[in-house]
Scaffold this motif. Structure first.
Motif, PDB file in Angstrom:
ATOM      1  N   ILE A 109      31.958  48.280  24.601  1.00  0.00           N
ATOM      2  CA  ILE A 109      31.050  48.248  23.431  1.00  0.00           C
ATOM      3  C   ILE A 109      29.756  47.278  23.692  1.00  0.00           C
ATOM      4  CG2 ILE A 109      31.158  47.835  20.900  1.00  0.00           C
ATOM      5  CD1 ILE A 109      34.103  48.152  21.030  1.00  0.00           C
ATOM      6  N   SER A 110      30.246  46.094  24.096  1.00  0.00           N
ATOM      7  CA  SER A 110      29.275  45.147  24.093  1.00  0.00           C
ATOM      8  C   SER A 110      29.275  44.456  25.536  1.00  0.00           C
ATOM      9  CB  SER A 110      29.630  43.941  22.899  1.00  0.00           C
ATOM     10  OG  SER A 110      28.952  42.896  22.956  1.00  0.00           O
ATOM     11  N   TRP A 111      28.315  43.444  25.533  1.00  0.00           N
ATOM     12  CA  TRP A 111      28.272  42.608  26.654  1.00  0.00           C
ATOM     13  C   TRP A 111      29.136  41.524  26.508  1.00  0.00           C
ATOM     14  CZ3 TRP A 111      27.176  37.656  25.204  1.00  0.00           C
ATOM     15  CH2 TRP A 111      26.906  37.328  23.727  1.00  0.00           C
ATOM     16  N   LEU A 112      29.750  41.125  25.435  1.00  0.00           N
ATOM     17  CA  LEU A 112      30.994  40.338  25.175  1.00  0.00           C
ATOM     18  C   LEU A 112      32.236  41.086  25.790  1.00  0.00           C
ATOM     19  CD1 LEU A 112      30.220  39.665  21.359  1.00  0.00           C
ATOM     20  CD2 LEU A 112      30.224  38.030  23.289  1.00  0.00           C
ATOM     21  N   ASP A 113      32.277  42.113  26.048  1.00  0.00           N
ATOM     22  CA  ASP A 113      33.628  42.737  26.711  1.00  0.00           C
ATOM     23  C   ASP A 113      33.708  41.943  28.060  1.00  0.00           C
ATOM     24  OD1 ASP A 113      33.158  44.435  24.560  1.00  0.00           O
ATOM     25  OD2 ASP A 113      32.732  46.084  25.774  1.00  0.00           O
ATOM     26  N   ILE A 114      32.737  41.710  28.609  1.00  0.00           N
ATOM     27  CA  ILE A 114      32.772  41.191  30.152  1.00  0.00           C
ATOM     28  C   ILE A 114      33.609  39.916  30.281  1.00  0.00           C
ATOM     29  CG2 ILE A 114      31.726  40.480  32.246  1.00  0.00           C
ATOM     30  CD1 ILE A 114      29.448  42.525  31.694  1.00  0.00           C
ATOM     31  N   PRO A 115      33.193  38.732  29.461  1.00  0.00           N
ATOM     32  CA  PRO A 115      33.925  37.661  29.229  1.00  0.00           C
ATOM     33  C   PRO A 115      35.529  37.795  28.582  1.00  0.00           C
ATOM     34  CG  PRO A 115      32.262  37.436  27.771  1.00  0.00           C
ATOM     35  CD  PRO A 115      31.841  38.839  28.601  1.00  0.00           C
ATOM     36  N   LEU A 116      35.332  38.754  27.493  1.00  0.00           N
ATOM     37  CA  LEU A 116      36.729  38.921  27.037  1.00  0.00           C
ATOM     38  C   LEU A 116      37.733  39.447  27.854  1.00  0.00           C
ATOM     39  CD1 LEU A 116      35.483  40.361  23.695  1.00  0.00           C
ATOM     40  CD2 LEU A 116      36.654  38.122  23.924  1.00  0.00           C
ATOM     41  N   LEU A 117      37.327  40.396  28.923  1.00  0.00           N
ATOM     42  CA  LEU A 117      38.147  41.074  29.690  1.00  0.00           C
ATOM     43  C   LEU A 117      38.757  40.064  31.046  1.00  0.00           C
ATOM     44  CD1 LEU A 117      39.537  43.775  30.354  1.00  0.00           C
ATOM     45  CD2 LEU A 117      37.751  44.449  31.730  1.00  0.00           C
ATOM     46  N   ALA A 118      37.719  39.089  31.346  1.00  0.00           N
ATOM     47  CA  ALA A 118      37.921  38.114  32.514  1.00  0.00           C
ATOM     48  C   ALA A 118      39.080  37.171  31.400  1.00  0.00           C
ATOM     49  CB  ALA A 118      36.856  37.432  32.735  1.00  0.00           C
ATOM     50  N   ALA A 119      38.964  37.099  30.224  1.00  0.00           N
ATOM     51  CA  ALA A 119      39.716  36.039  29.659  1.00  0.00           C
ATOM     52  C   ALA A 119      41.235  36.545  29.611  1.00  0.00           C
ATOM     53  CB  ALA A 119      39.276  35.670  28.015  1.00  0.00           C
ATOM     54  N   VAL A 120      41.552  37.802  29.696  1.00  0.00           N
ATOM     55  CA  VAL A 120      42.771  38.405  30.161  1.00  0.00           C
ATOM     56  C   VAL A 120      43.108  37.947  31.269  1.00  0.00           C
ATOM     57  CG1 VAL A 120      43.910  40.519  30.126  1.00  0.00           C
ATOM     58  CG2 VAL A 120      42.278  40.207  28.434  1.00  0.00           C
ATOM     59  N   ARG A 121      42.388  38.332  32.440  1.00  0.00           N
ATOM     60  CA  ARG A 121      42.624  37.916  33.564  1.00  0.00           C
ATOM     61  C   ARG A 121      41.449  37.728  34.565  1.00  0.00           C
ATOM     62  NH1 ARG A 121      46.679  40.376  38.340  1.00  0.00           N
ATOM     63  NH2 ARG A 121      46.015  39.117  39.817  1.00  0.00           N
ATOM     64  N   PRO A 122      41.051  36.750  35.144  1.00  0.00           N
ATOM     65  CA  PRO A 122      39.935  36.655  35.973  1.00  0.00           C
ATOM     66  C   PRO A 122      40.143  37.678  37.119  1.00  0.00           C
ATOM     67  CG  PRO A 122      40.838  34.475  35.831  1.00  0.00           C
ATOM     68  CD  PRO A 122      41.827  35.474  35.216  1.00  0.00           C
ATOM     69  N   ALA A 123      38.943  38.324  37.027  1.00  0.00           N
ATOM     70  CA  ALA A 123      38.969  39.727  37.892  1.00  0.00           C
ATOM     71  C   ALA A 123      37.697  39.867  38.803  1.00  0.00           C
ATOM     72  CB  ALA A 123      39.383  41.044  37.131  1.00  0.00           C
ATOM     73  N   ARG A 124      37.765  40.847  39.604  1.00  0.00           N
ATOM     74  CA  ARG A 124      36.345  41.186  40.316  1.00  0.00           C
ATOM     75  C   ARG A 124      35.914  42.329  39.555  1.00  0.00           C
ATOM     76  NH1 ARG A 124      37.242  41.703  46.778  1.00  0.00           N
ATOM     77  NH2 ARG A 124      34.710  41.878  46.538  1.00  0.00           N
ATOM     78  N   MET A 125      34.708  42.256  39.071  1.00  0.00           N
ATOM     79  CA  MET A 125      33.990  43.334  38.164  1.00  0.00           C
ATOM     80  C   MET A 125      33.450  44.547  39.045  1.00  0.00           C
ATOM     81  SD  MET A 125      33.593  44.582  34.942  1.00  0.00           S
ATOM     82  CE  MET A 125      34.176  42.624  34.156  1.00  0.00           C
ATOM     83  N   LEU A 126      33.590  45.676  38.472  1.00  0.00           N
ATOM     84  CA  LEU A 126      32.944  46.805  39.021  1.00  0.00           C
ATOM     85  C   LEU A 126      31.574  46.952  38.200  1.00  0.00           C
ATOM     86  CD1 LEU A 126      32.805  49.290  41.089  1.00  0.00           C
ATOM     87  CD2 LEU A 126      33.578  50.654  39.091  1.00  0.00           C
ATOM     88  N   ALA A 127      30.395  46.544  39.085  1.00  0.00           N
ATOM     89  CA  ALA A 127      28.991  46.590  38.535  1.00  0.00           C
ATOM     90  C   ALA A 127      28.188  47.623  39.174  1.00  0.00           C
ATOM     91  CB  ALA A 127      28.565  45.272  38.680  1.00  0.00           C
ATOM     92  N   LYS A 128      27.089  47.916  38.427  1.00  0.00           N
ATOM     93  CA  LYS A 128      26.069  48.837  39.022  1.00  0.00           C
ATOM     94  C   LYS A 128      25.171  48.256  39.949  1.00  0.00           C
ATOM     95  CE  LYS A 128      22.959  48.269  34.939  1.00  0.00           C
ATOM     96  NZ  LYS A 128      22.150  48.735  33.846  1.00  0.00           N
ATOM     97  N   SER A 129      24.706  48.613  41.225  1.00  0.00           N
ATOM     98  CA  SER A 129      24.033  48.142  42.235  1.00  0.00           C
ATOM     99  C   SER A 129      22.807  47.664  41.895  1.00  0.00           C
ATOM    100  CB  SER A 129      23.829  49.225  43.403  1.00  0.00           C
ATOM    101  OG  SER A 129      23.239  50.191  42.909  1.00  0.00           O
ATOM    102  N   GLU A 130      22.189  48.184  40.740  1.00  0.00           N
ATOM    103  CA  GLU A 130      20.804  47.753  40.334  1.00  0.00           C
ATOM    104  C   GLU A 130      20.782  46.254  40.012  1.00  0.00           C
ATOM    105  OE1 GLU A 130      21.054  51.835  38.740  1.00  0.00           O
ATOM    106  OE2 GLU A 130      22.495  50.473  39.493  1.00  0.00           O
ATOM    107  N   ILE A 131      22.046  45.651  39.615  1.00  0.00           N
ATOM    108  CA  ILE A 131      22.052  44.417  39.140  1.00  0.00           C
ATOM    109  C   ILE A 131      21.741  43.406  40.237  1.00  0.00           C
ATOM    110  CG2 ILE A 131      23.751  42.570  38.395  1.00  0.00           C
ATOM    111  CD1 ILE A 131      24.920  44.530  36.595  1.00  0.00           C
ATOM    112  N   ARG A 132      22.039  43.927  41.494  1.00  0.00           N
ATOM    113  CA  ARG A 132      21.733  42.966  42.621  1.00  0.00           C
ATOM    114  C   ARG A 132      20.174  42.570  42.503  1.00  0.00           C
ATOM    115  NH1 ARG A 132      25.083  43.252  47.200  1.00  0.00           N
ATOM    116  NH2 ARG A 132      26.654  44.904  47.345  1.00  0.00           N
TER     117      ARG A 132
END
Length: 300
Positions: free
Chosen positions: A91-114
């Motif tokens: 839903i939101s950019w907030l999803d990323i820290p919220l999911l990491a708050a469940v368990r720190p993890a390696r995120m799958l991210a689009k290559s453009e972010i590089r």
């Protein structure tokens, strides 16, 4: 833009409701400064990030959300140790820290972010796995890299819808990444994310959709009053319980949807698409099929 990538029909004009009372501008500015400060503190610790205990990382991720003025309520199952594929609705950019708050993890991210200034370097340093969204032929290699990370005992976080939705409607979980869990023989941990007002009503204010800019979305969050993020961790789907990625993706999405207490199916999206209402308290790889719009992650 590639025609095979998934897309959401959600747009700020059609979906984002400015429910609740806006907080005063000075308070919103203070929240924005607080979010920036917490993020900078995390950036400063990146060089020794691997030495920081997981509990501290989880606390920091929740602090990012709390600094923006959003309360956090987490419930449900514990995540298993070792390799696990974390999947959630998006839903939101907030999803990323919220999911990491469940368990720190390696995120799958689009290559453009590089290529993004600062953010690209930070994302790479965080151990993210990158996907080239416009190259369908690169998908098998991406799945293989995810599987290798899972076999090595890492948690990998993915948003299988491949695009953000407003929260009142939801996309289908794309199947490709679930092949990595099958190949690695690890569980899939569904997580349900929902945003509402503390007085009980659902809210689409945190949604980061359509042609929204990140700054616009962040300001909408910090200037809102009484937002709450609800994170429900559903029991993991065990390895071997589903024979192929299609059934595994369906099971994970069903768990994520039905994990939201009181949720009903069949509500209509503002543009006429069917959605789901919020609740209160070794096969071949993914074929072409839909269009991509937006997602900080690059989930196929």
């Amino acid at each position: 833009m590639s025609v095979w990538l998934p897309s959401a029909p959600c747009t700020p004009g059609a979906c984002v409701e400015r429910t609740g009372v806006a907080t005063a501008v000075p308070r919103a500015v203070l929240r924005l400064l607080a979010v920036t400060s917490v993020l900078l503190a995390g950036i400063a610790l990146l060089p020794v990030g691997r030495l920081i205990p997981a509990d501290v990382v989880r606390w920091w991720c929740r602090a990012v959300v709390r600094a923006s003025g959003v309360r956090v309520r987490m419930s449900g199952a514990a995540t298993p140790p070792g390799g696990v594929l974390l999947v959630a609705n998006h839903i939101s950019w907030l999803d990323i820290p919220l999911l990491a708050a469940v368990r720190p993890a390696r995120m799958l991210a689009k290559s453009e972010i590089r290529q993004w200034p600062v953010a690209g370097w930070l994302t790479a340093r965080s151990g993210a796995l990158f996907i080239e969204r416009d190259r369908l032929r690169a998908l098998p290699d991406t799945v293989a890299r995810i599987a290798d990370a899972l076999r090595g005992g890492s948690a990998v976080a993915v948003f299988p819808e491949g695009s953000t939705w407003c929260g009142r409607a939801q996309g289908h979980f794309r199947r490709a990444v679930f092949q990595a869990a099958l190949d690695a023989g690890v569980p899939v941990q569904p997580v349900s994310l929902r945003y509402r007002l503390v007085d009980g009503g659902s809210s689409t204010a945190p949604a980061f959709i359509g042609d929204d800019s990140l700054l616009t979305s962040v300001w909408r969050v910090v200037s809102a009053r009484g937002l709450m993020a609800e994170v429900e961790v559903v029991d993991p789907v065990t390895p071997g319980s589903h024979p192929d990625r299609r059934s595994l993706a369906r099971a994970a999405q069903s768990c994520s949807c039905h994990g939201r207490t009181g949720q009903h199916t069949g509500d209509r999206h503002p543009d006429g698409h069917g959605g789901e209402a919020d609740r209160p308290t070794g096969n071949s790889h993914e074929p072409a099929g839909a269009r991509w719009r937006r997602s900080p992650s690059g989930t196929p």
